[in-house]
Design a protein around this motif. Structure first.
Motif, PDB file in Angstrom:
ATOM      1  N   LEU B 279      42.308  40.798  31.171  1.00 19.76           N
ATOM      2  CA  LEU B 279      42.897  41.902  31.917  1.00 19.76           C
ATOM      3  C   LEU B 279      41.808  42.835  32.442  1.00 19.76           C
ATOM      4  CD1 LEU B 279      45.565  43.161  32.745  1.00 19.76           C
ATOM      5  CD2 LEU B 279      45.478  44.533  30.673  1.00 19.76           C
ATOM      6  N   LEU B 280      40.854  43.163  31.564  1.00 17.73           N
ATOM      7  CA  LEU B 280      39.754  44.022  31.988  1.00 17.73           C
ATOM      8  C   LEU B 280      38.980  43.364  33.125  1.00 17.73           C
ATOM      9  CD1 LEU B 280      38.364  45.356  28.593  1.00 17.73           C
ATOM     10  CD2 LEU B 280      39.710  46.563  30.313  1.00 17.73           C
ATOM     11  N   PHE B 281      38.788  42.082  33.006  1.00 17.12           N
ATOM     12  CA  PHE B 281      38.046  41.364  34.030  1.00 17.12           C
ATOM     13  C   PHE B 281      38.747  41.414  35.373  1.00 17.12           C
ATOM     14  CE2 PHE B 281      34.406  38.685  34.447  1.00 17.12           C
ATOM     15  CZ  PHE B 281      33.717  38.989  33.296  1.00 17.12           C
ATOM     16  N   LEU B 282      40.058  41.275  35.333  1.00 13.86           N
ATOM     17  CA  LEU B 282      40.815  41.305  36.591  1.00 13.86           C
ATOM     18  C   LEU B 282      40.607  42.621  37.325  1.00 13.86           C
ATOM     19  CD1 LEU B 282      44.231  39.647  35.774  1.00 13.86           C
ATOM     20  CD2 LEU B 282      42.459  38.846  37.324  1.00 13.86           C
ATOM     21  N   LEU B 283      40.464  43.695  36.546  1.00  7.38           N
ATOM     22  CA  LEU B 283      40.285  45.000  37.175  1.00  7.38           C
ATOM     23  C   LEU B 283      38.927  45.102  37.845  1.00  7.38           C
ATOM     24  CD1 LEU B 283      41.780  47.275  34.384  1.00  7.38           C
ATOM     25  CD2 LEU B 283      42.824  46.628  36.543  1.00  7.38           C
ATOM     26  N   VAL B 284      37.927  44.475  37.241  1.00  4.81           N
ATOM     27  CA  VAL B 284      36.555  44.670  37.715  1.00  4.81           C
ATOM     28  C   VAL B 284      36.126  43.576  38.683  1.00  4.81           C
ATOM     29  CG1 VAL B 284      34.170  44.955  37.004  1.00  4.81           C
ATOM     30  CG2 VAL B 284      36.011  45.779  35.542  1.00  4.81           C
ATOM     31  N   ARG B 285      36.400  42.354  38.346  1.00  6.09           N
ATOM     32  CA  ARG B 285      35.891  41.246  39.136  1.00  6.09           C
ATOM     33  C   ARG B 285      36.953  40.163  39.220  1.00  6.09           C
ATOM     34  NH1 ARG B 285      30.825  39.477  40.992  1.00  6.09           N
ATOM     35  NH2 ARG B 285      30.820  37.217  41.101  1.00  6.09           N
ATOM     36  N   PRO B 286      37.927  40.335  40.137  1.00  4.65           N
ATOM     37  CA  PRO B 286      39.101  39.450  40.150  1.00  4.65           C
ATOM     38  C   PRO B 286      38.767  37.986  40.436  1.00  4.65           C
ATOM     39  CG  PRO B 286      39.144  40.996  41.988  1.00  4.65           C
ATOM     40  CD  PRO B 286      38.028  41.408  41.106  1.00  4.65           C
ATOM     41  N   GLN B 287      37.650  37.692  41.075  1.00  2.42           N
ATOM     42  CA  GLN B 287      37.375  36.268  41.327  1.00  2.42           C
ATOM     43  C   GLN B 287      36.687  35.594  40.144  1.00  2.42           C
ATOM     44  OE1 GLN B 287      35.580  38.788  42.453  1.00  2.42           O
ATOM     45  NE2 GLN B 287      33.871  38.171  43.704  1.00  2.42           N
ATOM     46  N   GLY B 288      36.437  36.374  39.055  1.00  4.06           N
ATOM     47  CA  GLY B 288      35.800  35.780  37.885  1.00  4.06           C
ATOM     48  C   GLY B 288      34.287  35.778  38.037  1.00  4.06           C
ATOM     49  N   LEU B 289      33.629  35.344  36.964  1.00  7.05           N
ATOM     50  CA  LEU B 289      32.164  35.383  36.977  1.00  7.05           C
ATOM     51  C   LEU B 289      31.572  34.471  38.038  1.00  7.05           C
ATOM     52  CD1 LEU B 289      31.273  35.332  33.185  1.00  7.05           C
ATOM     53  CD2 LEU B 289      30.808  37.154  34.808  1.00  7.05           C
ATOM     54  N   PHE B 290      32.121  33.262  38.147  1.00  6.64           N
ATOM     55  CA  PHE B 290      31.520  32.279  39.030  1.00  6.64           C
ATOM     56  C   PHE B 290      32.483  31.810  40.110  1.00  6.64           C
ATOM     57  CE2 PHE B 290      29.591  31.992  34.885  1.00  6.64           C
ATOM     58  CZ  PHE B 290      28.249  32.075  35.177  1.00  6.64           C
ATOM     59  N   GLY B 291      33.567  32.520  40.271  1.00 10.18           N
ATOM     60  CA  GLY B 291      34.557  32.089  41.245  1.00 10.18           C
ATOM     61  C   GLY B 291      33.986  32.182  42.644  1.00 10.18           C
ATOM     62  N   GLU B 292      34.659  31.517  43.560  1.00 11.61           N
ATOM     63  CA  GLU B 292      34.181  31.556  44.923  1.00 11.61           C
ATOM     64  C   GLU B 292      34.246  32.982  45.427  1.00 11.61           C
ATOM     65  OE1 GLU B 292      36.355  28.531  46.892  1.00 11.61           O
ATOM     66  OE2 GLU B 292      34.743  27.125  46.461  1.00 11.61           O
ATOM     67  N   ARG B 293      33.202  33.365  46.122  1.00 16.69           N
ATOM     68  CA  ARG B 293      33.205  34.694  46.697  1.00 16.69           C
ATOM     69  C   ARG B 293      34.405  34.835  47.627  1.00 16.69           C
ATOM     70  NH1 ARG B 293      27.135  34.606  48.591  1.00 16.69           N
ATOM     71  NH2 ARG B 293      27.425  32.446  47.971  1.00 16.69           N
ATOM     72  N   ILE B 294      35.015  35.989  47.593  1.00 18.14           N
ATOM     73  CA  ILE B 294      36.112  36.234  48.513  1.00 18.14           C
ATOM     74  C   ILE B 294      35.464  36.642  49.828  1.00 18.14           C
ATOM     75  CG2 ILE B 294      38.125  37.667  48.960  1.00 18.14           C
ATOM     76  CD1 ILE B 294      38.333  37.955  45.860  1.00 18.14           C
ATOM     77  N   ILE B 295      35.542  35.761  50.798  1.00 16.59           N
ATOM     78  CA  ILE B 295      34.787  35.994  52.031  1.00 16.59           C
ATOM     79  C   ILE B 295      35.539  36.935  52.946  1.00 16.59           C
ATOM     80  CG2 ILE B 295      33.930  34.920  54.135  1.00 16.59           C
ATOM     81  CD1 ILE B 295      33.082  32.563  52.551  1.00 16.59           C
ATOM     82  N   GLU B 296      34.891  38.044  53.260  1.00 13.79           N
ATOM     83  CA  GLU B 296      35.486  38.964  54.215  1.00 13.79           C
ATOM     84  C   GLU B 296      34.464  39.267  55.275  1.00 13.79           C
ATOM     85  OE1 GLU B 296      37.705  42.574  52.958  1.00 13.79           O
ATOM     86  OE2 GLU B 296      37.781  41.507  51.052  1.00 13.79           O
ATOM     87  N   ARG B 297      34.752  38.869  56.486  1.00 13.60           N
ATOM     88  CA  ARG B 297      33.826  39.212  57.567  1.00 13.60           C
ATOM     89  C   ARG B 297      34.273  40.533  58.150  1.00 13.60           C
ATOM     90  NH1 ARG B 297      34.417  35.474  61.754  1.00 13.60           N
ATOM     91  NH2 ARG B 297      32.698  36.451  62.796  1.00 13.60           N
ATOM     92  N   VAL B 298      33.304  41.388  58.397  1.00 17.66           N
ATOM     93  CA  VAL B 298      33.693  42.670  58.978  1.00 17.66           C
ATOM     94  C   VAL B 298      33.111  42.808  60.372  1.00 17.66           C
ATOM     95  CG1 VAL B 298      34.193  44.042  56.937  1.00 17.66           C
ATOM     96  CG2 VAL B 298      31.834  43.633  57.608  1.00 17.66           C
TER      97      VAL B 298
END
Lengths: 271, 298
Positions: B279-298
């Motif tokens: 639960l704490l992890f979801l608040l801080v880093r929802p994709q997990g330690l090694f999950g794929e980066r959530i790609i957002e182009r700005v």
């Protein structure tokens, strides 16, 4: 019919229905000659993308179905094949909106295009170099994740990826979407080069009528799922209706939108 | 110090077992974006098949037949569940896997029986004392846990190489990113799904062997899948190494917490500690330690 009789790709009076109820194409016929660049023009919702997807057979994944008519490639019926079969036969679609694999690098994206090939690593590596020679920018960015590259680079990646399958025919859906005019010219120049040097036949769907008619040899105009006009690109460019409705020109120069008269449909083959 | 290390080791080894289950989830999620609720049921089904087949035939043949059963299972899932639902929302596929999960639970126990079976593949079970030269008294571990750790290590290495370096692995990642685009370049979705569900079935078999040897093959194995959830959240849903690291952190974390923090809460925190960490992890880093980066182009 002004198109030559020996068509590489022959779409014959197809009707497409989505979800068993929504009639999108109401009988579209077109011919693409070998080595030609044919443009499919029209507004949003005219049926350009659907026509391309009917040919590449990506329709079924969207619950669309060709219910009438047929599609022939090199004289063989192809409308019951899977996209995989078509890519193996040399027909590949570059989808609207690029659809690069964002979490793969640019080079990995190119490699996925070679999935259906069985001619060995060397040939594939040679083709990667070939793609880089057409798109030098991709070589610089080969190790970046495709998701982080610019729109133009993604479009190049998408076209390059299609080239990796060694295609004879590319169905190019709206390559100009969301790109700066200068970049659009650049991409179309490369398409023309590919057509001239590698003899790739191109069927192009575009909203940007102006650019498309400058690069294409032949054009079809779609409206509401029907072909309303066709002709050589030069003839279409000079046609008064096309000028008025798609190129924003008229005999009396620029006009106010209010004065635009309602379009007289020309049904060449149905009426 | 020796005691701390011993608890830590015990935690790591429990974590390896969680990681084995989490791996199966990661494979399917990575390649098809589907959260496969049926993974736990598949572990049970694979273990049950193996243990009952072993009554009829020698171990190596039983293993091969079990692998075959998991491949047939993958084919059936593709044909009956995934193919009709192609291009549907992730949540719809998730619901479908819940259905698969209940079916497999019931079907497995109907044909193989629902008692508790002992699975004995001849893996060593006696405890050994290691690192005696480093600490006084050494560290007491179970040989079986060490074997499990080695198996998990090999499995992860093979899978990581498979995903990163091979043509099929690349195609799997491409399918995960964009079904339709993958189809447009001629990657056949059906074959890919069969491959990934088969691989995941084989991973389930390995997890079933390890868990079954430790606990006996019984229904509760399928609930182990719930422990894989915090592991996935920590490690990232799309990362094979993440599943292992996440497993180790969860395993070690809950054992250490139980032993050293537990007494001040009156004990029993092992059961919920992992979920709280997630639960704490979801608040801080929802994709997990090694999950794929959530790609957002700005």
């Amino acid at each position: 019919m002004t198109a030559p009789a020996t068509a590489l790709l022959d779409v014959n009076n197809i009707e497409v229905i989505y979800n068993h109820v929504i009639l999108v194409l109401k009988g579209v016929s077109l011919k693409v000659p070998e080595g030609g660049i044919v443009a499919l023009l029209g507004a949003n919702g005219a049926g350009k993308t659907t026509t391309l997807k009917a040919i590449s057979n990506l329709l079924r994944a969207e619950r669309g179905e060709v219910t009438k008519g047929g599609i022939e490639f090199k004289g063989e019926r192809v409308d019951r094949l899977t996209p995989n079969d078509l890519v193996k036969r040399g027909v590949i679609q570059v989808m609207e909106g690029r659809h690069c694999f964002g979490h793969l690098t640019v080079e990995e994206n190119l490699l996925t295009g070679a999935y259906t090939r069985g001619d060995g690593r060397q040939a594939i590596e040679a083709d990667i170099e070939m793609v880089y020679s057409y798109f030098p920018r991709l070589k610089e960015r080969r190790k970046s994740l495709a998701g982080y590259t610019s729109g133009g680079e993604q479009q190049m990646t998408a076209i390059g990826r299609a080239l990796m399958s060694n295609p004879t025919t590319i169905l190019l859906d709206e390559p100009s979407m969301g790109l700066a005019p200068q970049l659009v010219e650049e991409i179309f120049e490369i398409v023309r080069k590919l057509n001239a040097e590698r003899k790739v036949t191109i069927l192009l769907a575009e909203q940007n009528t102006n650019v498309a008619l400058r690069y294409a040899h032949h054009g079809y105009i779609l409206e509401n799922g029907r072909v309303v006009m066709e002709g050589s690109a030069a003839a279409l460019r000079e046609n008064e209706d096309v000028k008025e409705f798609y190129l924003g020109l008229s005999a009396s120069g620029r006009k106010s939108y209010r004065e635009v008269k309602h379009y007289k449909r020309r049904k060449r083959w149905l009426a | 110090m020796g005691f701390f290390i011993e608890v830590l080791f015990g935690g790591f080894l429990a974590g390896v077992l969680y990681a084995l289950v989490a791996l199966g989830f990661v494979l399917i999620f990575k390649a098809s974006g589907v959260f496969n609720f049926a993974q736990g049921a598949m572990v049970l089904f694979a273990a049950l098949s193996l243990v009952r087949l072993m009554e009829w035939m020698p171990i190596p043949i039983a293993l091969l037949v079990s692998v075959g059963i998991m491949i047939v299972f993958a084919l059936v899932v593709e044909r009956l569940v995934l193919r009709p639902l192609v291009n549907q929302e992730g949540i719809i596929l998730f619901m479908a896997t819940i259905g698969v999960s209940y079916f497999v639970d019931g079907f497995g126990q109907t044909i193989w029986g629902s008692e508790i079976y002992t699975l004995d593949l001849g893996l060593p079970k006696e405890p050994v004392i290691i690192l005696e030269s480093v600490f006084e008294g050494g560290v007491l571990v179970n040989k079986f846990d060490l074997v499990a750790a080695v198996i998990a290590g090999i499995l992860v290495t093979v899978l990581a190489v498979f995903f990163q370096k091979t043509r099929i692995g690349r195609a799997l990642r491409a399918v995960a990113d964009d079904h339709q685009a993958a189809q447009s370049v001629g990657i056949p979705l059906r074959d890919i799904w069969v491959i990934v569900w088969s691989t995941s079935g084989i991973v389930a078999l390995v997890a079933g062997i390890v868990w079954g040897s430790a606990l006996g093959v019984q229904f509760s194995i399928s609930l182990v899948a719930l422990k894989a959830l915090p592991v996935l959240i920590l490690g990232g849903f799309t990362s094979v190494p993440g599943a292992i690291i996440g497993g180790l952190i969860i395993g070690a974390g809950e054992k250490l917490a139980e032993v050293f923090i537990g007494p001040s809460f009156g004990g029993g925190i092992e059961n919920w500690f992992a979920y709280m960490l997630a639960l704490l992890f979801l608040l801080v880093r929802p994709q997990g330690l090694f999950g794929e980066r959530i790609i957002e182009r700005v």
